[in-house]
Design a protein around this motif. Structure first.
Motif, PDB file in Angstrom:
ATOM      1  N   ALA A 119       0.671  -1.371   0.173  1.00  0.00           N
ATOM      2  CA  ALA A 119       0.025  -0.206   0.068  1.00  0.00           C
ATOM      3  C   ALA A 119       0.817   1.311  -0.022  1.00  0.00           C
ATOM      4  N   HIS A 120       2.205   1.257  -0.001  1.00  0.00           N
ATOM      5  CA  HIS A 120       2.910   2.413  -0.053  1.00  0.00           C
ATOM      6  C   HIS A 120       3.661   2.695  -1.369  1.00  0.00           C
ATOM      7  N   ASP A 121       3.574   3.767  -1.894  1.00  0.00           N
ATOM      8  CA  ASP A 121       4.310   4.401  -2.906  1.00  0.00           C
ATOM      9  C   ASP A 121       5.579   5.049  -2.303  1.00  0.00           C
ATOM     10  N   TYR A 122       6.532   4.403  -2.128  1.00  0.00           N
ATOM     11  CA  TYR A 122       7.624   4.787  -1.349  1.00  0.00           C
ATOM     12  C   TYR A 122       8.148   5.929  -2.118  1.00  0.00           C
ATOM     13  N   LYS A 123       8.397   6.314  -3.260  1.00  0.00           N
ATOM     14  CA  LYS A 123       8.810   7.330  -4.053  1.00  0.00           C
ATOM     15  C   LYS A 123       8.125   8.576  -3.857  1.00  0.00           C
ATOM     16  N   ALA A 124       6.823   8.430  -4.148  1.00  0.00           N
ATOM     17  CA  ALA A 124       5.845   9.498  -3.971  1.00  0.00           C
ATOM     18  C   ALA A 124       5.629  10.258  -2.265  1.00  0.00           C
ATOM     19  N   LEU A 125       5.788   9.231  -1.457  1.00  0.00           N
ATOM     20  CA  LEU A 125       5.699   9.641  -0.187  1.00  0.00           C
ATOM     21  C   LEU A 125       6.791  10.181   0.340  1.00  0.00           C
ATOM     22  N   ALA A 126       8.088   9.713  -0.091  1.00  0.00           N
ATOM     23  CA  ALA A 126       9.459  10.398   0.154  1.00  0.00           C
ATOM     24  C   ALA A 126       9.214  11.963  -0.405  1.00  0.00           C
ATOM     25  N   GLU A 127       8.743  12.111  -1.579  1.00  0.00           N
ATOM     26  CA  GLU A 127       8.839  13.524  -2.249  1.00  0.00           C
ATOM     27  C   GLU A 127       7.862  14.543  -1.188  1.00  0.00           C
ATOM     28  N   SER A 128       6.913  13.850  -0.668  1.00  0.00           N
ATOM     29  CA  SER A 128       6.008  14.761   0.267  1.00  0.00           C
ATOM     30  C   SER A 128       6.407  14.838   1.509  1.00  0.00           C
ATOM     31  N   LEU A 129       6.964  14.050   2.169  1.00  0.00           N
ATOM     32  CA  LEU A 129       7.145  13.626   3.716  1.00  0.00           C
ATOM     33  C   LEU A 129       8.775  14.026   3.895  1.00  0.00           C
ATOM     34  N   ASP A 130       8.951  14.354   5.230  1.00  0.00           N
ATOM     35  CA  ASP A 130      10.339  14.563   5.526  1.00  0.00           C
ATOM     36  C   ASP A 130      11.348  13.457   5.756  1.00  0.00           C
ATOM     37  N   PHE A 131      10.778  12.348   6.158  1.00  0.00           N
ATOM     38  CA  PHE A 131      11.384  11.003   5.830  1.00  0.00           C
ATOM     39  C   PHE A 131      10.515  10.063   6.176  1.00  0.00           C
ATOM     40  N   LEU A 132      11.146   8.513   5.728  1.00  0.00           N
ATOM     41  CA  LEU A 132      10.354   7.662   6.095  1.00  0.00           C
ATOM     42  C   LEU A 132      11.103   6.621   6.883  1.00  0.00           C
ATOM     43  N   SER A 133      10.343   6.160   7.891  1.00  0.00           N
ATOM     44  CA  SER A 133      10.886   5.179   8.755  1.00  0.00           C
ATOM     45  C   SER A 133      10.541   3.684   8.226  1.00  0.00           C
ATOM     46  N   TYR A 134      11.472   3.119   7.678  1.00  0.00           N
ATOM     47  CA  TYR A 134      11.418   1.985   7.016  1.00  0.00           C
ATOM     48  C   TYR A 134      11.215   0.629   7.749  1.00  0.00           C
ATOM     49  N   MET A 135      10.277   0.046   8.245  1.00  0.00           N
ATOM     50  CA  MET A 135      10.334  -0.759   9.065  1.00  0.00           C
ATOM     51  C   MET A 135      10.659  -2.294   8.776  1.00  0.00           C
ATOM     52  N   THR A 136      12.089  -2.433   8.729  1.00  0.00           N
ATOM     53  CA  THR A 136      12.699  -3.554   8.382  1.00  0.00           C
ATOM     54  C   THR A 136      12.777  -4.546   9.521  1.00  0.00           C
ATOM     55  N   TYR A 137      11.687  -4.828  10.053  1.00  0.00           N
ATOM     56  CA  TYR A 137      11.529  -5.945  11.088  1.00  0.00           C
ATOM     57  C   TYR A 137      10.091  -6.747  10.986  1.00  0.00           C
ATOM     58  N   ALA A 138       9.994  -7.632  11.989  1.00  0.00           N
ATOM     59  CA  ALA A 138       8.634  -8.358  11.847  1.00  0.00           C
ATOM     60  C   ALA A 138       8.689  -9.144  10.461  1.00  0.00           C
ATOM     61  N   GLN A 139       9.983  -9.828   9.991  1.00  0.00           N
ATOM     62  CA  GLN A 139       9.919 -10.540   9.011  1.00  0.00           C
ATOM     63  C   GLN A 139       9.138 -11.758   9.205  1.00  0.00           C
ATOM     64  N   HIS A 140       9.297 -12.339  10.541  1.00  0.00           N
ATOM     65  CA  HIS A 140       8.498 -13.420  10.945  1.00  0.00           C
ATOM     66  C   HIS A 140       7.623 -12.885  12.221  1.00  0.00           C
ATOM     67  N   THR A 141       6.356 -13.530  12.470  1.00  0.00           N
ATOM     68  CA  THR A 141       5.583 -12.921  13.402  1.00  0.00           C
ATOM     69  C   THR A 141       5.057 -14.236  14.098  1.00  0.00           C
ATOM     70  N   GLY A 142       3.991 -13.913  15.139  1.00  0.00           N
ATOM     71  CA  GLY A 142       3.383 -15.016  15.753  1.00  0.00           C
ATOM     72  C   GLY A 142       2.368 -15.645  14.938  1.00  0.00           C
ATOM     73  N   ASN A 143       2.338 -15.331  13.432  1.00  0.00           N
ATOM     74  CA  ASN A 143       1.413 -16.012  12.564  1.00  0.00           C
ATOM     75  C   ASN A 143       2.193 -16.771  11.479  1.00  0.00           C
ATOM     76  N   THR A 144       3.741 -16.569  11.806  1.00  0.00           N
ATOM     77  CA  THR A 144       4.180 -17.509  10.653  1.00  0.00           C
ATOM     78  C   THR A 144       5.172 -18.487  11.220  1.00  0.00           C
ATOM     79  N   PRO A 145       5.856 -19.566  10.510  1.00  0.00           N
ATOM     80  CA  PRO A 145       6.748 -20.265  11.318  1.00  0.00           C
ATOM     81  C   PRO A 145       7.957 -19.534  12.002  1.00  0.00           C
ATOM     82  N   ALA A 146       8.757 -20.173  12.638  1.00  0.00           N
ATOM     83  CA  ALA A 146       9.750 -19.469  13.586  1.00  0.00           C
ATOM     84  C   ALA A 146      10.655 -18.989  12.503  1.00  0.00           C
TER      85      ALA A 146
END
Length: 372
Positions: A213-240
């Protein structure tokens, strides 16, 4: 002697001897951290004139306690305490201890605004109903001025891919309002490695409702910065699996930058929490494997109780353990200081703005020694 070929504003220091007393202290610290986490580097490592911005998220009493103890090492504090309802109204507040300490220590106040419970229907209404949308924009401007904030960050998640353009347009209009009120506006965004929805029903579900749901390039043009949530690769609903495996984190980051998002507008998401998977049962859902986010201290406690020694995975750059308990396996993936350091190195490797950590109070205490 300085290495050649440095980008503007960056000094490159040779890596041949990380104890070199002629280096600036920051250079020596980085080199020691690189050597400690086992990264093999040749040539030179970039050392920025300014320290990367350290944004830490806060939720709950443990977060407040950690912030009060380590505010000198925090650039921005982002408590998750404001919600945007389906009618466009914003409610919430910031603990006065956070406010007082932030003001005293010169830490920027950038609270999160979230759709409560990451509810999809409510945020869809805000994005598509003219009245709710207008009220939300007005509420954001008022929030900035009423609370005397430095900035606001959207933590709007579980947005359906059908609302991608509507979210982009809302962020653009919100930025204009918030900037006029004297605050920055940023967004925490869910990462992805490309535009492929994926091979399984799970991959397609998480794409449609979270990752796509995120258009990263367009959001970066409007916003001051993006916090890119590179975590939760695995969660409680996935395999370990790892909370934030190094290959996946770097692949997500490379994709973001390939779209033309400026590194100076990227704050890399880092996890301070760990994950524990265990067998569970209840009357409603029956038997199943469950995973829970846990603080580093809780993860170590679980391993101690099980008398299990964790191992380092040098591919994923994380510490893990698997053990048999009455015939059924449990798993822990720890985001300890060593794992934190491995991902932190990417901030400097790619010349990013800084990093955003979820969350204060979950971290391995040695993390603070690493980033001094």
């Amino acid at each position: 002697m300085l290495a050649q070929g440095a980008p503007p504003g960056i000094t490159l220091w040779p890596m041949s001897d990380h104890s070199n007393s002629t280096w600036p202290p920051a250079a020596r610290r980085i080199a020691r951290a690189m050597a400690w986490i086992g990264l093999s580097l040749t040539g030179a490592v970039p050392v920025w004139a300014q320290r990367p911005e350290a944004l830490w998220y806060a939720r709950g009493e443990a977060s407040i306690t950690s912030f009060l103890a380590h505010a000198d090492q925090v650039s921005a504090i982002s408590p998750q305490t404001f919600t945007l309802d389906r009618n466009g109204n914003i409610t919430g507040g910031i603990d006065p201890r956070i406010v007082a300490t932030a003001r005293t220590k010169g830490v920027k106040l950038i609270p999160l605004v979230m759709n409560p419970g990451f509810d999809q229907p409510s945020i869809h209404r805000v994005l598509t109903d003219a009245g709710a949308r207008a009220r939300a924009l007005m509420s954001l401007g008022r929030m900035c001025s009423d609370h005397k904030l430095d900035g606001i960050q959207f933590d709007i998640e579980n947005v359906h891919v059908r609302d991608k353009d509507a979210f982009t347009a809302f962020a653009r209009d919100a930025a204009a309002v918030v900037h006029k009120a004297g605050c920055t506006l940023s967004a925490a965004v869910v990462p992805r490695t490309g535009e492929d929805r994926g091979p399984t029903a799970y991959h397609q579900w998480i794409w449609d409702n979270w990752r796509g749901a995120h258009d990263y390039k367009a959001l970066a043009e409007s916003l001051d910065f993006l916090s890119y949530m590179t975590y939760a690769q695995h969660t409680g609903n996935t395999p370990a699996g790892p909370v934030a495996g190094f290959p996946w984190v770097e692949a997500c980051l490379k994709y973001l930058l390939s779209l033309g998002v400026p590194p100076a507008k990227v704050s890399l998401g880092l996890a301070s929490y760990s994950d524990w998977w265990f067998p569970a049962w209840d009357e409603k859902a029956g038997p199943r494997m469950r995973g829970h986010d846990v603080a580093w201290t809780r993860g170590v406690e679980i391993l101690g109780k099980a008398h299990v020694a964790p191992a380092w995975d040098d591919v994923q750059k994380a510490t893990f353990a698997a053990w048999d308990e009455q015939g059924v396996f449990q798993y822990v993936w720890l985001e300890d200081a060593r794992a934190f350091a491995a991902k932190l190195a990417l901030v400097r490797t790619y010349g990013l703005r800084g990093y955003s950590v979820w969350k204060l109070g979950d971290e391995d205490p040695k993390t603070w020694e690493l980033i001094k």
